[in-house]
Scaffold this motif. Structure first.
Motif, PDB file in Angstrom:
ATOM      1  N   ILE A 104       0.881  -1.176   0.000  1.00  0.00           N
ATOM      2  CA  ILE A 104       0.000   0.000   0.000  1.00  0.00           C
ATOM      3  C   ILE A 104       0.916   1.223   0.000  1.00  0.00           C
ATOM      4  CG2 ILE A 104      -2.030   1.062   1.037  1.00  0.00           C
ATOM      5  CD1 ILE A 104      -2.380  -1.869   0.203  1.00  0.00           C
ATOM      6  N   ALA A 105       1.441   1.521  -1.180  1.00  0.00           N
ATOM      7  CA  ALA A 105       2.494   2.528  -1.295  1.00  0.00           C
ATOM      8  C   ALA A 105       2.327   3.313  -2.590  1.00  0.00           C
ATOM      9  CB  ALA A 105       3.859   1.842  -1.230  1.00  0.00           C
ATOM     10  N   MET A 106       3.355   4.074  -2.937  1.00  0.00           N
ATOM     11  CA  MET A 106       3.269   5.022  -4.042  1.00  0.00           C
ATOM     12  C   MET A 106       2.832   4.398  -5.376  1.00  0.00           C
ATOM     13  SD  MET A 106       3.588   7.751  -2.525  1.00  0.00           S
ATOM     14  CE  MET A 106       4.122   8.271  -0.896  1.00  0.00           C
ATOM     15  N   PRO A 107       3.313   3.214  -5.755  1.00  0.00           N
ATOM     16  CA  PRO A 107       2.833   2.652  -7.026  1.00  0.00           C
ATOM     17  C   PRO A 107       1.315   2.454  -7.056  1.00  0.00           C
ATOM     18  CG  PRO A 107       4.827   1.531  -6.324  1.00  0.00           C
ATOM     19  CD  PRO A 107       4.416   2.416  -5.178  1.00  0.00           C
ATOM     20  N   MET A 108       0.738   1.990  -5.933  1.00  0.00           N
ATOM     21  CA  MET A 108      -0.710   1.839  -5.868  1.00  0.00           C
ATOM     22  C   MET A 108      -1.395   3.199  -5.891  1.00  0.00           C
ATOM     23  SD  MET A 108      -3.239   0.241  -2.954  1.00  0.00           S
ATOM     24  CE  MET A 108      -2.879  -1.490  -3.253  1.00  0.00           C
ATOM     25  N   PHE A 109      -0.855   4.177  -5.176  1.00  0.00           N
ATOM     26  CA  PHE A 109      -1.480   5.502  -5.132  1.00  0.00           C
ATOM     27  C   PHE A 109      -1.486   6.126  -6.534  1.00  0.00           C
ATOM     28  CE2 PHE A 109       0.513   5.853  -0.627  1.00  0.00           C
ATOM     29  CZ  PHE A 109      -0.306   4.841  -0.184  1.00  0.00           C
ATOM     30  N   HIS A 110      -0.387   5.945  -7.255  1.00  0.00           N
ATOM     31  CA  HIS A 110      -0.302   6.467  -8.621  1.00  0.00           C
ATOM     32  C   HIS A 110      -1.359   5.796  -9.506  1.00  0.00           C
ATOM     33  CE1 HIS A 110       1.551   8.194 -12.190  1.00  0.00           C
ATOM     34  NE2 HIS A 110       1.456   7.009 -12.765  1.00  0.00           N
ATOM     35  N   TRP A 111      -1.524   4.491  -9.347  1.00  0.00           N
ATOM     36  CA  TRP A 111      -2.527   3.756 -10.136  1.00  0.00           C
ATOM     37  C   TRP A 111      -3.936   4.243  -9.793  1.00  0.00           C
ATOM     38  CZ3 TRP A 111      -6.364   0.280  -8.385  1.00  0.00           C
ATOM     39  CH2 TRP A 111      -7.020  -0.447  -9.397  1.00  0.00           C
ATOM     40  N   ILE A 112      -4.213   4.457  -8.515  1.00  0.00           N
ATOM     41  CA  ILE A 112      -5.530   4.954  -8.092  1.00  0.00           C
ATOM     42  C   ILE A 112      -5.805   6.319  -8.716  1.00  0.00           C
ATOM     43  CG2 ILE A 112      -6.799   5.852  -6.094  1.00  0.00           C
ATOM     44  CD1 ILE A 112      -5.550   3.568  -4.454  1.00  0.00           C
ATOM     45  N   GLU A 113      -4.774   7.150  -8.746  1.00  0.00           N
ATOM     46  CA  GLU A 113      -4.942   8.502  -9.278  1.00  0.00           C
ATOM     47  C   GLU A 113      -5.076   8.504 -10.803  1.00  0.00           C
ATOM     48  OE1 GLU A 113      -2.992  12.671  -8.116  1.00  0.00           O
ATOM     49  OE2 GLU A 113      -1.533  11.221  -8.927  1.00  0.00           O
ATOM     50  N   GLN A 114      -4.141   7.813 -11.483  1.00  0.00           N
ATOM     51  CA  GLN A 114      -4.084   7.884 -12.934  1.00  0.00           C
ATOM     52  C   GLN A 114      -5.084   6.964 -13.619  1.00  0.00           C
ATOM     53  OE1 GLN A 114      -2.182  10.140 -14.585  1.00  0.00           O
ATOM     54  NE2 GLN A 114      -1.702  10.907 -12.531  1.00  0.00           N
ATOM     55  N   GLU A 115      -5.245   5.745 -13.111  1.00  0.00           N
ATOM     56  CA  GLU A 115      -6.097   4.758 -13.785  1.00  0.00           C
ATOM     57  C   GLU A 115      -7.557   4.835 -13.339  1.00  0.00           C
ATOM     58  OE1 GLU A 115      -5.551   2.615 -16.241  1.00  0.00           O
ATOM     59  OE2 GLU A 115      -3.484   3.255 -16.527  1.00  0.00           O
ATOM     60  N   LEU A 116      -7.776   5.097 -12.048  1.00  0.00           N
ATOM     61  CA  LEU A 116      -9.150   5.147 -11.549  1.00  0.00           C
ATOM     62  C   LEU A 116      -9.712   6.569 -11.505  1.00  0.00           C
ATOM     63  CD1 LEU A 116      -9.026   2.588  -8.581  1.00  0.00           C
ATOM     64  CD2 LEU A 116      -9.528   2.173 -11.001  1.00  0.00           C
ATOM     65  N   GLY A 117      -8.809   7.559 -11.626  1.00  0.00           N
ATOM     66  CA  GLY A 117      -9.258   8.948 -11.585  1.00  0.00           C
ATOM     67  C   GLY A 117      -9.689   9.399 -10.211  1.00  0.00           C
ATOM     68  N   LEU A 118      -9.221   8.706  -9.164  1.00  0.00           N
ATOM     69  CA  LEU A 118      -9.598   9.055  -7.787  1.00  0.00           C
ATOM     70  C   LEU A 118      -8.464   9.850  -7.141  1.00  0.00           C
ATOM     71  CD1 LEU A 118     -11.210   5.648  -6.706  1.00  0.00           C
ATOM     72  CD2 LEU A 118     -12.354   7.683  -7.607  1.00  0.00           C
ATOM     73  N   GLN A 119      -8.294  11.068  -7.583  1.00  0.00           N
ATOM     74  CA  GLN A 119      -7.194  11.902  -7.131  1.00  0.00           C
ATOM     75  C   GLN A 119      -7.287  12.206  -5.641  1.00  0.00           C
ATOM     76  OE1 GLN A 119      -6.640  15.449  -9.422  1.00  0.00           O
ATOM     77  NE2 GLN A 119      -4.957  16.230  -8.162  1.00  0.00           N
ATOM     78  N   GLN A 120      -8.494  12.458  -5.159  1.00  0.00           N
ATOM     79  CA  GLN A 120      -8.666  12.794  -3.741  1.00  0.00           C
ATOM     80  C   GLN A 120      -8.238  11.637  -2.850  1.00  0.00           C
ATOM     81  OE1 GLN A 120     -12.647  13.981  -2.713  1.00  0.00           O
ATOM     82  NE2 GLN A 120     -12.158  14.337  -0.551  1.00  0.00           N
ATOM     83  N   LEU A 121      -8.608  10.411  -3.222  1.00  0.00           N
ATOM     84  CA  LEU A 121      -8.201   9.245  -2.439  1.00  0.00           C
ATOM     85  C   LEU A 121      -6.695   9.065  -2.489  1.00  0.00           C
ATOM     86  CD1 LEU A 121      -8.697   6.691  -0.804  1.00  0.00           C
ATOM     87  CD2 LEU A 121      -9.217   5.483  -2.948  1.00  0.00           C
ATOM     88  N   ALA A 122      -6.099   9.227  -3.662  1.00  0.00           N
ATOM     89  CA  ALA A 122      -4.651   9.081  -3.791  1.00  0.00           C
ATOM     90  C   ALA A 122      -3.920  10.095  -2.910  1.00  0.00           C
ATOM     91  CB  ALA A 122      -4.241   9.249  -5.253  1.00  0.00           C
ATOM     92  N   THR A 123      -4.393  11.323  -2.916  1.00  0.00           N
ATOM     93  CA  THR A 123      -3.780  12.363  -2.083  1.00  0.00           C
ATOM     94  C   THR A 123      -3.920  12.027  -0.602  1.00  0.00           C
ATOM     95  OG1 THR A 123      -4.253  14.062  -3.746  1.00  0.00           O
ATOM     96  CG2 THR A 123      -3.835  14.814  -1.497  1.00  0.00           C
TER      97      THR A 123
END
Length: 277
Positions: free
Chosen positions: A47-66
Motif C-alpha cells: 500500500i504505497a506510491m505505485p498503488m497511489f499512482h494507479w488509483i490517481e491515474q487509472e481510476l481517476g480518484l485523485q482525492q483518495l490518492a492524495t
C-alpha cells in the motif's frame, strides 16, 4: 473473484497487480473486495506510491490518492489506517462491515506467529500458489510440531495435503491427509484421502480402505464426486488438446502430434510457473 462486483467508478485500462499473489484488479470496487478478503496477504509495503499512482491515474480518484499519500507520510501510520481509508472512500462496504474489518486487523496483530502464518498460507492456497503455501506450512510444522495442539496441527496437515495434491505430489499428500485424520478425526480429511487414493487404486481397494477406516457410508458420495470430476476433465481444454494430439498420433502424423503436445506441455509449465512468482 467469488461474487459479482458492480463497478460504479471508472474501470482501469491497466490493472494493479498485487506482488505476492499476482491477482489483478481493475476498479476501486475490486480493490476493496481484494483487501477485505485477504487481510493476511497484504503487507504495508504494497500500500504505497505505485498503488497511489494507479488509483490517481487509472481510476481517476485523485482525492483518495492524495489522502493515502498524506497518511503514508505520517510517522504514526500503520497498515490499518491505509486500508480503512481505501474501504471508506466510497460506500462499497457498510459502516459495520468496515468496523468488522478493522477489528479483524487489530485481532490479527495479536495472533501468535504460527496462526498468522497459517492465515497467509491458506490465502496462498486459495489463489493456487501451492509451492508458497507448502513452504509456509512446512515452516509452521517445524515450529509447533511438538506442541499439544491437535486441531491446529491437523488443519495444517490437511491444507498441506490439498496443496501437495494439486502439485501432483500424491503420495506425500496421502500421508498428510492421514496425519490430519489421526490428529482430528475429521471426516473431511479421510474423505479427501480416499478421493485421492481413487486416482491411484482400484475401486475394490477403495472399498477395503473405507471399511478399514469405518467410513463405508462415504462411498456413495465419493463415487458421485469421482463421476463429476471425470465429467469436468472431459470438458477441459487440456483434455481436448490431448485428444486431438492422440488423434494425430494414431494417424502416424507425428509432426502435428508433437506440435499439439508442445502446446499442452507449455500450458502446464505456464501454470506451474505462476505458482512460483
Amino acid at each position: 473473484m467469488s461474487r459479482v462486483i458492480l463497478c460504479e467508478t471508472k474501470e482501469a485500462t491497466t490493472s494493479y497487480i498485487f506482488p505476492n499473489t499476482k491477482i489483478e484488479v481493475f476498479s476501486y470496487e475490486e480493490l476493496c473486495f481484494y483487501i477485505y478478503n485477504n487481510v493476511a496477504l497484504i503487507a504495508e509495503e504494497y500500500i504505497a506510491m505505485p498503488m497511489f499512482h494507479w488509483i490517481e491515474q487509472e481510476l481517476g480518484l485523485q482525492q483518495l490518492a492524495t489522502q493515502l499519500r498524506e497518511i503514508k507520510e505520517k510517522e504514526s501510520t500503520d497498515l490499518t489506517d491505509l486500508l480503512a481509508a481505501i474501504l471508506t472512500y466510497k460506500e462499497y462496504y457498510t459502516i459495520q462491515e468496515v468496523k468488522d474489518f478493522i477489528f479483524q486487523m487489530e485481532r490479527m496483530k495479536g495472533l501468535p506467529r504460527p496462526q498468522f502464518r497459517k492465515m497467509q498460507a491458506d490465502g496462498f492456497l486459495r489463489y493456487h500458489k501451492y509451492l508458497k503455501a507448502i513452504a509456509i506450512y512446512d515452516e509452521i510444522l517445524e515450529e509447533v510440531a511438538t506442541l499439544n495442539q491437535d486441531d491446529f496441527l491437523g488443519s495444517i496437515y490437511h491444507n498441506r495435503a490439498v496443496a501437495l495434491a494439486y502439485n501432483f505430489e500424491l503420495e506425500e499428500a496421502s500421508k498428510c491427509y492421514l496425519k490430519a485424520y489421526e490428529l482430528t478425526n475429521n471426516p473431511r480429511s479421510i474423505y479427501e484421502y480416499l478421493l485421492l487414493q481413487a486416482t491411484m487404486r482400484s475401486k475394490e481397494d477403495i472399498e477395503i480402505l473405507a471399511k478399514y477406516y469405518q467410513v463405508d457410508g462415504m462411498l456413495l458420495n465419493l463415487y458421485d464426486a469421482i463421476e463429476d470430476a471425470q465429467t469436468d476433465v472431459v470438458g477441459s481444454a487440456v483434455y481436448h488438446r490431448m485428444q486431438k494430439a492422440m488423434y494425430h498420433y494414431e494417424k502416424n502424423n507425428l509432426t502435428d502430434f508433437n506440435k499439439r503436445m508442445d502446446t499442452v506441455i507449455e500450458k502446464l509449465k505456464e501454470e506451474f510457473r505462476e505458482q512460483t512468482v
